[in-house]
Enzyme design. Sequence first.
Site, PDB file in Angstrom:
ATOM      1  N   LYS A 280       0.842  -1.192   0.000  1.00  0.00           N
ATOM      2  CA  LYS A 280       0.000   0.000   0.000  1.00  0.00           C
ATOM      3  C   LYS A 280       0.883   1.250   0.000  1.00  0.00           C
ATOM      4  O   LYS A 280       2.068   1.173   0.328  1.00  0.00           O
ATOM      5  CB  LYS A 280      -0.846   0.037   1.284  1.00  0.00           C
ATOM      6  CG  LYS A 280      -1.988  -0.956   1.347  1.00  0.00           C
ATOM      7  CD  LYS A 280      -2.768  -0.754   2.642  1.00  0.00           C
ATOM      8  CE  LYS A 280      -3.846  -1.803   2.839  1.00  0.00           C
ATOM      9  NZ  LYS A 280      -4.945  -1.748   1.886  1.00  0.00           N
ATOM     10  N   ARG A 354      -9.650 -11.815   3.029  1.00  0.00           N
ATOM     11  CA  ARG A 354     -10.448 -12.954   2.570  1.00  0.00           C
ATOM     12  C   ARG A 354      -9.658 -14.258   2.639  1.00  0.00           C
ATOM     13  O   ARG A 354     -10.233 -15.329   2.776  1.00  0.00           O
ATOM     14  CB  ARG A 354     -10.988 -12.680   1.157  1.00  0.00           C
ATOM     15  CG  ARG A 354      -9.930 -12.495   0.123  1.00  0.00           C
ATOM     16  CD  ARG A 354     -10.452 -11.794  -1.113  1.00  0.00           C
ATOM     17  NE  ARG A 354     -10.539 -10.348  -0.935  1.00  0.00           N
ATOM     18  CZ  ARG A 354     -10.938  -9.501  -1.884  1.00  0.00           C
ATOM     19  NH1 ARG A 354     -11.311  -9.953  -3.068  1.00  0.00           N
ATOM     20  NH2 ARG A 354     -10.977  -8.207  -1.647  1.00  0.00           N
TER      21      ARG A 354
HETATM   22  N1  BES Z   1      -7.782  -3.798   4.985  1.00  0.00           N
HETATM   23  C1  BES Z   1      -8.062  -3.519   3.634  1.00  0.00           C
HETATM   24  C2  BES Z   1      -9.434  -2.865   3.435  1.00  0.00           C
HETATM   25  C3  BES Z   1      -9.597  -1.473   3.974  1.00  0.00           C
HETATM   26  C4  BES Z   1      -9.327  -0.386   3.176  1.00  0.00           C
HETATM   27  C5  BES Z   1     -10.078  -1.257   5.246  1.00  0.00           C
HETATM   28  C6  BES Z   1      -9.503   0.898   3.655  1.00  0.00           C
HETATM   29  C7  BES Z   1     -10.263   0.027   5.734  1.00  0.00           C
HETATM   30  C8  BES Z   1      -9.981   1.102   4.946  1.00  0.00           C
HETATM   31  C9  BES Z   1      -8.033  -4.792   2.783  1.00  0.00           C
HETATM   32  O1  BES Z   1      -7.183  -5.779   3.223  1.00  0.00           O
HETATM   33  C10 BES Z   1      -7.595  -4.383   1.416  1.00  0.00           C
HETATM   34  O2  BES Z   1      -6.478  -3.947   1.286  1.00  0.00           O
HETATM   35  N2  BES Z   1      -8.472  -4.536   0.442  1.00  0.00           N
HETATM   36  C11 BES Z   1      -8.196  -4.148  -0.889  1.00  0.00           C
HETATM   37  C12 BES Z   1      -8.697  -5.242  -1.806  1.00  0.00           C
HETATM   38  C13 BES Z   1      -8.211  -5.118  -3.214  1.00  0.00           C
HETATM   39  C14 BES Z   1      -6.716  -5.392  -3.266  1.00  0.00           C
HETATM   40  C15 BES Z   1      -8.955  -6.099  -4.074  1.00  0.00           C
HETATM   41  C16 BES Z   1      -8.929  -2.829  -1.164  1.00  0.00           C
HETATM   42  O3  BES Z   1     -10.012  -2.641  -0.627  1.00  0.00           O
HETATM   43  O4  BES Z   1      -8.368  -1.998  -1.851  1.00  0.00           O
HETATM   44 ZN    ZN Z   2      -5.192  -5.558   2.468  1.00  0.00          ZN
END
Ligand code: BES
Ligand code: ZN
Length: 501
Positions: A280, A354
């Site tokens: 990220k 997931r």
């Molecule tokens: N923990 C994040 C989701 C999240 C994002 C929670 C912002 C709270 C605030 C999750 O693990 C994630 O990174 N999801 C990705 C999925 C994508 C890579 C398909 C997302 O939501 O961008």
């Molecule tokens: Zn994530």
Amino acid sequence: MQIEVKQGRVELAEDEALLLTSFEGVKRFVGPFKTIEGMLSGGLSHLFEAGDFTGKEGQTAVLYPGEKLRFGKIILVGLGRRDRITVEGVRRAFGFAGRKIRELKLKSLSVQAFESGLAGVKLTESSQAMVEGMFLSHYRLDRYKTGAEKESVQLQKITFWKERRKGVGEVRRGVTDGEISAWATSLSRDLANRPGNYLTPTRLADEATRLARENKLKCTVLSESQVRKLKMNTFLAVASGSKEPAKLIVLEYLPSRKRAGTLALVGKGITFDAGGLSLKSTEGMLEMKTDMTGGAVVLATVAACAKMKLPVHVIGVVPATENLPSGTALKVGDIITSHSGKTVEVLNTDAEGRLILADGLSYARSFEPDAIVDVATLTGTIKLALGTLCAGLFGNNPGLKKRMIQAGEVSGERVWEMPLWDEYQEFLKSDLADIKNVGGRFGGSILAAKFLESFVGDIPWLHLDIAGVDVKDKDDSYHSKGATGFGARLLLQFLKDWKKI
Ligand code: BES
Ligand code: ZN
Ligand code: ZN
């Protein structure tokens, strides 16, 4: 904090301060208002007539009655229009009142309880909401501050006064439940707010062990080697990038009364989500210490079930790990065989929630529960879809979904139903494995839920995506900036109303 419910006239009590509630547009003073109006020779009507206090929801006013009353201060709080009253409105109003009380640095307080149910709001519910609003507005995070900035004065004692005997039991029940549910929310907030260096998977497991000891629960913490024996490989794959050992936390509440079935709660326990090799940005990581909110909520809820002595058997399952990049980390393109036996192609290591939940859910099935509910900060997309005021609700059982929506209305932690049509499964088809963990840019929250669904089989199941509601960016009535602890009150309400499906 000490809390009591007594029968009697609140205005005759002796205390540091008195808290009275008022609806909007009241024409004549009754009850304590009438007595106080007399004692203050018209002091209340002056306030209302000047328009300085009208009873609008959340509005507060402070009076200093001087020698005439046994209270140093009278705090008025508005509830809005009587015909529009909701449980959440009461919670919010008491949240604002709580803020005022904090500002005034009061140590003890007498509060006028509701005398009866109101249109659409039961007496137990409004009593519970009062306590929740008041307690939660006092939540603050000063654990990491040293000395000067810590708040020194804290509210220590609240006495709720109910004039008539009828309904005292309901007020007591509501107040007790409110204390427990506010405790569960505060604990969830505390854990979620803890930085990644303070709250590692091991520390989260220690918290679960402590909760078990304090509430007579059964707690099992499985180490990585035990988890390997269980073949929970998608969970371990996420953990492989981190030096901190992963933990599988199982916290179980077995009621002594006759059981109304068994419910499994599964919570996402990522103590820090850097994204793994699909790293990220710094900005994207800022909130990621709260990526274990689902896990915290599950642990707090199981403990609260014991405190409330609910007649349901509840098993909390929390796979806990960090998601970090390193030379041993899970790679893009890796294919992993999950606990269920299904193979998963990992095309984005940031879709790690997931992966750990797939194993968590399929492990939860081995307890043969009547239903499974999972809670997870799963997708950033749910915030785009629903904003920050409700969680996304997914599931394979319409009756259960309805109950969760109802629990959302009462607890103030609202949920909104999202689709889970089979056509979405197409997007998760992998060329090489049984399923892939991401499926393109659109409908991300639905695809994530669809992914989870394929690991629950035919057990009635609900999924709560709380990624839009787990953090507030500023203070409001009964929230403070930071973690909200969203889900604990919701799940508790859901479990209180639990009956066999
Ligand atoms: N923990 C994040 C989701 C999240 C994002 C929670 C912002 C709270 C605030 C999750 O693990 C994630 O990174 N999801 C990705 C999925 C994508 C890579 C398909 C997302 O939501 O961008
Ligand atoms: Zn994530
Ligand atoms: Zn995550």
